[in-house]
Design a protein around this motif. Structure first.
Motif, PDB file in Angstrom:
ATOM      1  N   PRO A   1       0.810  -1.231   0.000  1.00 19.76           N
ATOM      2  CA  PRO A   1       0.000   0.000   0.000  1.00 19.76           C
ATOM      3  C   PRO A   1       0.834   1.268   0.000  1.00 19.76           C
TER       4      PRO A   1
ATOM      5  N   GLN B   1      12.289  -0.674   8.848  1.00 20.45           N
ATOM      6  CA  GLN B   1      11.330  -0.446   9.921  1.00 20.45           C
ATOM      7  C   GLN B   1      11.902   0.401  11.067  1.00 20.45           C
TER       8      GLN B   1
ATOM      9  N   SER C   1      20.072  -6.806   6.244  1.00 21.16           N
ATOM     10  CA  SER C   1      18.744  -6.587   6.820  1.00 21.16           C
ATOM     11  C   SER C   1      17.695  -6.509   5.719  1.00 21.16           C
ATOM     12  N   ASP C   2      18.073  -5.925   4.601  1.00 25.92           N
ATOM     13  CA  ASP C   2      17.149  -5.844   3.479  1.00 25.92           C
ATOM     14  C   ASP C   2      16.855  -7.239   2.925  1.00 25.92           C
TER      15      ASP C   2
ATOM     16  N   GLY D   1       8.618  -8.619  12.537  1.00 23.60           N
ATOM     17  CA  GLY D   1       9.168  -7.291  12.816  1.00 23.60           C
ATOM     18  C   GLY D   1       9.153  -6.348  11.639  1.00 23.60           C
ATOM     19  N   TYR D   2       8.540  -6.750  10.534  1.00 21.74           N
ATOM     20  CA  TYR D   2       8.523  -5.858   9.373  1.00 21.74           C
ATOM     21  C   TYR D   2       7.269  -6.115   8.549  1.00 21.74           C
ATOM     22  N   SER D   3       6.546  -5.061   8.250  1.00 24.08           N
ATOM     23  CA  SER D   3       5.393  -5.182   7.355  1.00 24.08           C
ATOM     24  C   SER D   3       5.076  -3.826   6.759  1.00 24.08           C
ATOM     25  N   ASP D   4       4.711  -3.834   5.487  1.00 26.57           N
ATOM     26  CA  ASP D   4       4.236  -2.611   4.833  1.00 26.57           C
ATOM     27  C   ASP D   4       2.723  -2.491   4.916  1.00 26.57           C
ATOM     28  N   LEU D   5       2.078  -3.497   5.475  1.00 34.03           N
ATOM     29  CA  LEU D   5       0.619  -3.503   5.465  1.00 34.03           C
ATOM     30  C   LEU D   5       0.053  -2.573   6.528  1.00 34.03           C
TER      31      LEU D   5
END
Lengths: 463, 164
Positions: free
Chosen positions: A409, A433, B123-124, B141-145
């Motif tokens: 998104p 993050q 990390s990427d 620990g990572y989400s674009d949602l």
């Protein structure tokens, strides 16, 4: 080679004179999906808060060898990013188009057209929009009286009270800092002050929909969608919601005011527990500026960030003068990229014990972004000689490479990370993050009621 | 794809990787590759894999016109253990964002009581590991949602990994 025919370009706006095809950037890089952009919708579709204007700047980035003339640099505010479809479409060419757009926007919004304050400085400050008890804000452009303690300054002097770009009201506690990062202290021991301002389309959208109060946001049943910038035809188009976030430093010993965009303003600190309010009139210099524009083809907005060229070094320098770095100071005395020791009390300046921030730029940008900044910064700075704007540099523009992505998104931002050393000072870097990414952070924005707020944290400040 | 008569090593690597992983080439290496994962992995594998890796690329180049299943069988079953192990290392690199030295994979196949050693590439690479998306999930620990995404169904697998 990846030519135009194999890539997606959403909207084609024909410029009659010269028969040059201009393409607005759309779902960049996706294949086989030619679609009609919302920028091609009939005029009636434009929301009333951002009516069609006749003077959108549709200037394309100059061809190689690129030459930005003074006229090009001052050619006006783009309604949307213009991109020449005859070029190859890749991260290099698109980054250059977005960065060119950012420079045009910066100049257009920073140069006064009538000898008065630059455009963005005349926008409405967040503190005059999100009023106590959710009171109705004044009409856009209304000068809000300063606090009673602030006297003696020029009429209309801005009141600068934020000492973090994310807070409206200062606080002395760590918990009050949303990112728990801390203030920025210049070489003279003064706190950097911040402003968040919105343009008229965004302001009017918020007021029209009652989103300036918590109660109004609770009543609002729709989806927050701020107005979009777009080209409609030729130079006709709409200006979308734009947010300017500014960082100012008090000009003092060691600073040359002639190199800064300056303002005479009230440096105001409200009273907090045990600490009385304070207010003083100072000349301040602009050290950082975000310009964020929502456009039809970039619903995740375009995120440009500029800094004064003397802010910080990229690497440890041998000498020179920086606003936020003291060359030769040992790490024990000047810890690099460390927040100041607590307590933080902006009423007490200079900062106790001769503390000043020791900041270096640590975010690493991809080669395409580095090349683009290196292409445009010298050209615009040369074209702006004689203006204080020549003393500013574009750090980067973050933009969505896949605005209609079904899985991201945030629209697959590029570059992945972006930070202004005066505003994301302590969250620079390239750690997913954790490090500053405009779009990844603002994608989580909500209003005061917890509903999504279209990439803007402005609404969560409602009272 | 490159128009040059000499195949672009990156294009070759991506095409080979698509066969090994089952993930669409334009997902592994989008036209606007914001993470630059494919280029980073090609460089990493070239450095770490040495002649075994360049040999794998050469084997693919010699047989690139064959059907994918034929190429997969050729690499994994018909060209020796060393070739199979470097191909497995490439596959694991894409899925897990980690490099498993082929020698360690060979040792593990002989004695599965000892885990194969590995190093997370970056990390990427951790966030971009395809195991997450194949599982219609996201890295820990990572989400674009968006907040509350867990209240809806997972994203469609085809949207995540390509294909139908």
């Amino acid at each position: 080679m990846r030519k135009l025919g194999s890539i997606i370009v959403l909207a084609a706006v024909v410029v009659a004179l010269g028969a040059v095809f201009y393409f607005s950037t759309g779902t960049h890089g996706q294949k086989g999906n030619f679609a009609v952009s919302s920028s091609m919708q009939p005029l009636a579709a434009a929301p009333p808060v951002n009516p069609v204007v006749n003077d959108c700047n549709i200037t394309l980035p100059p061809d190689a060898p690129a030459i930005v003339t003074p006229a090009i640099a001052r050619s006006g505010l783009p309604c949307a990013v213009a991109f020449d479809g005859t070029h190859q479409v890749n991260l290099d060419t698109l980054q250059q188009a977005f960065d060119f757009n950012s420079w045009l926007s910066f100049v257009a919004l920073s140069i006064s057209s009538n000898g008065t304050a630059p455009g963005w400085e005349g926008w409405q400050d967040l503190s005059s929009l999100m009023l106590p008890d959710g009171a109705t804000p004044p009409p856009f452009g209304t000068s809000v009286p300063p606090p009673a303690i602030c006297t003696g300054g020029p009429a209309g002097a801005p009141v600068l009270q934020m000492f973090s770009k994310t807070t409206v009201t200062p606080t002395l506690s760590v918990a009050g800092q949303p990112l728990n990062t801390g203030p920025l202290i210049d070489q003279n021991g003064n706190y950097v002050r911040y402003q968040i301002l919105v343009n008229k389309p965004m302001y009017d959208y918020i007021v029209t929909n009652g989103l300036y109060s918590k109660a109004g946001q609770q009543r609002f049943t729709g989806t927050v969608q701020f107005p979009e910038g777009a080209i409609v035809s030729g130079t006709q188009g709409t200006v979308g919601a734009i947010v300017a976030k500014a960082a100012w430093k008090v000009l003092g010993p060691g600073d040359n005011p002639a190199t800064y965009e300056t303002v005479t303003g009230y440096v105001y600190t409200p009273a907090t527990a045990g600490v009385p309010a304070s207010c003083a009139t100072h000349q301040l210099g602009l050290v950082g500026l975000h310009i964020v524009h929502k456009t039809a083809n970039e619903p995740q907005w375009n995120w440009a960030t500029f800094e004064h060229v003397d802010n910080v070094p990229n690497i440890t320098p041998a000498g020179g003068h920086f606003n936020f770095y003291k060359p030769g100071c040992a790490a024990a005395a000047c810890p690099v990229n460390a927040p100041p020791p607590q307590p933080w009390n902006p009423s007490v300046q200079p900062f106790p014990n001769d503390f000043h921030s020791q900041i270096v730029r640590t975010t690493k940008y991809p080669a395409e972004a580095v090349r683009s900044a290196a292409l445009w910064n010298p050209q615009f700075q040369a074209a702006l000689q004689g203006s204080v704007l020549a003393n500013y540099e574009l750090i980067t523009t973050q933009w969505p490479t896949d605005p209609t992505s079904k899985t991201d998104p945030n629209g697959a931002p590029f570059p992945l990370f972006a930070a202004n050393s005066t505003m994301e000072t302590y969250v620079q870097g390239n750690v997913p993050q954790a490090s500053s990414s405009c779009m990844s952070c603002h994608g989580n924005a909500t209003g005061a009621s917890g509903k999504e707020s279209d990439f803007s944290f402005v609404l969560e400040k409602a009272q | 794809m490159s128009n040059s008569s000499t195949p672009d090593p990156l294009d070759q690597f991506v095409a080979l990787s698509a066969i090994l992983t089952g993930i669409a080439a334009d997902k592994l290496h989008p036209q606007l590759d914001t993470h630059g994962t494919a280029a980073a992995y090609l460089a990493y594998a070239t450095q770490q894999g040495g002649s075994a890796f360049t040999g794998l690329l050469a084997l693919y180049a010699q047989n690139s016109t064959q059907p994918p299943d034929t190429i997969a069988k050729l690499i994994l079953q018909q060209s020796g253990q060393a070739t199979a192990n470097i191909a497995q290392a490439v596959t694991l690199m894409w899925y897990l964002g980690a490099w498993y030295p082929p020698a360690g994979l060979a040792a593990y196949q002989a004695d599965q009581s000892v885990p194969a050693p590995f190093v997370v590439i970056s990390s990427d690479a951790y966030t971009q590991g395809w195991a997450w998306r194949v599982g219609q999930a996201h890295p820990m620990g990572y989400s674009d949602l968006r907040f509350g995404y867990w209240n809806g169904p997972p994203q469609a697998l085809a949207d995540l990994v390509g294909g139908s």
